[in-house]
Design an enzyme around this catalytic site. Structure first.
Site, PDB file in Angstrom:
ATOM      1  N   SER A  96      64.987 128.191  21.769  1.00 48.61           N
ATOM      2  CA  SER A  96      65.439 127.623  20.505  1.00 48.61           C
ATOM      3  C   SER A  96      66.097 126.270  20.776  1.00 48.61           C
ATOM      4  CB  SER A  96      66.378 128.602  19.783  1.00 48.61           C
ATOM      5  OG  SER A  96      66.544 128.236  18.432  1.00 48.61           O
ATOM      6  N   GLU A 195      56.965 127.022  19.102  1.00 51.89           N
ATOM      7  CA  GLU A 195      57.410 128.149  18.292  1.00 51.89           C
ATOM      8  C   GLU A 195      58.527 127.630  17.386  1.00 51.89           C
ATOM      9  OE1 GLU A 195      60.585 129.824  18.431  1.00 51.89           O
ATOM     10  OE2 GLU A 195      61.364 128.380  19.879  1.00 51.89           O
ATOM     11  N   HIS A 262      61.159 133.496  18.184  1.00 53.42           N
ATOM     12  CA  HIS A 262      62.281 134.118  17.478  1.00 53.42           C
ATOM     13  C   HIS A 262      61.943 135.478  16.864  1.00 53.42           C
ATOM     14  CE1 HIS A 262      63.761 129.962  17.667  1.00 53.42           C
ATOM     15  NE2 HIS A 262      64.954 130.403  17.333  1.00 53.42           N
TER      16      HIS A 262
END
Length: 291
Positions: A96, A195, A262
């Site tokens: 992330s 992602e 995630h």
């Protein structure tokens, strides 16, 4: 050592992660400012950078696990002591917002890192096979093969073919935010990993279009598409539609449906290591980030 380079966390959020690490025979130690808080940041930029630098400077620390993502890593990466990183390379785990830290470590020290869950562990999202995937990436030197799952929202995004190259990337927002900075990697010959979470399809379109217009996608060898979680909106266009449209004409293999990101069942892979993307067979095989 557990560090918080981005957003703040709390002791109860780390309890399960600490239990897992200790159960693998590791000795998790909290960085001095791991629980610091300054609004949406885990303390000041100086404190967060100091913890990362302390982890690299300590010869007893052999691995660095980020507690979580959130926001803020880009604000402190220029203060990282890259000489210390080069002098004593260590495995660094996160994803992330931690993509910004991983890009900085790749640029400053060519340090391969690990794209995987942080220590703020949730069993509801990360079942046993997710834990085993992280353990294997940290504690073995075996290559990792991740297979396309038909149940993933990005599974329809496939352009057949085979590509090899270093696996580079992570969170799409952070990749785009790195454009124009000295940390943005040269993607020539790489397999780009992307992602994201909570980004509506038109925003994903905007980010991919920006990557296209800057030319950084022109020389990639392939694209590995991970989980795009909670990315729906009210338009009759899915995030898979957008990914197929923006990636499908690059002339390289593209493989969606990879449980990296995630979403539930997140798997762990090295980044900065050599990889083979076989979009025809539906697999991504990644060399280890540890030696």
């Amino acid at each position: 050592m557990l560090v918080s380079p981005s957003g703040p966390t709390r002791p109860e959020r780390l309890a399960r992660g600490l239990e897992l690490l200790a159960g693998w025979g590791l000795r998790p130690v909290l960085a001095p400012n791991a629980y610091a808080r300054q609004g949406y940041l885990a303390g000041s930029d100086e404190l967060r950078a100091a913890d990362v630098n302390a982890a690299f400077a300590d010869p007893e620390v052999r691995g660095i696990v980020c507690t979580r993502g959130g926001y803020g890593a880009q604000r402190m990466v220029d203060a990282i002591d890259m000489a210390a990183v080069r002098a004593d390379p260590k495995v660094v785990v996160g994803f992330s917002d931690i993509t910004a830290l991983q890009f900085a470590l790749w640029r400053g020290a060519r340090l391969a890192t690990v794209h995987g869950p942080g220590a703020a562990w949730l069993d509801t999202r990360l079942p046993e096979h997710s834990a085993e995937s992280l353990r294997g990436a940290l504690m073995t030197t075996e290559a990792v093969t991740v297979s396309r799952l038909a149940t993933e929202e990005t599974a329809p995004v496939v352009v057949p073919g085979v590509a090899t190259g270093p696996l580079i990337g992570g969170n799409l927002c952070l990749i785009v935010s790195s454009l124009g900075t000295h940390d943005m990697p040269d993607l020539t010959g790489s397999i780009l990993l992307i992602e994201d979470v909570g980004e509506q399809p038109y925003k994903v379109d905007r980010m991919l279009t920006q990557l296209r217009r800057t030319g950084v996608l022109a020389e990639v060898a392939g694209v590995a598409v991970g989980q795009f979680t909670n990315c729906a909106d009210n338009w009759a266009v899915s995030v898979a539609d957008v990914l197929a449209d923006r990636l499908g004409d690059l002339g390289v293999p593209v493989l969606g449906g990879l449980p990296i990101g995630h979403g539930e069942g997140q798997l762990t892979v090295g980044v900065g290591t050599s990889a083979t993307l076989d979009a025809t067979a539906g697999t991504l095989t990644v060399s280890p980030a540890v030696a």
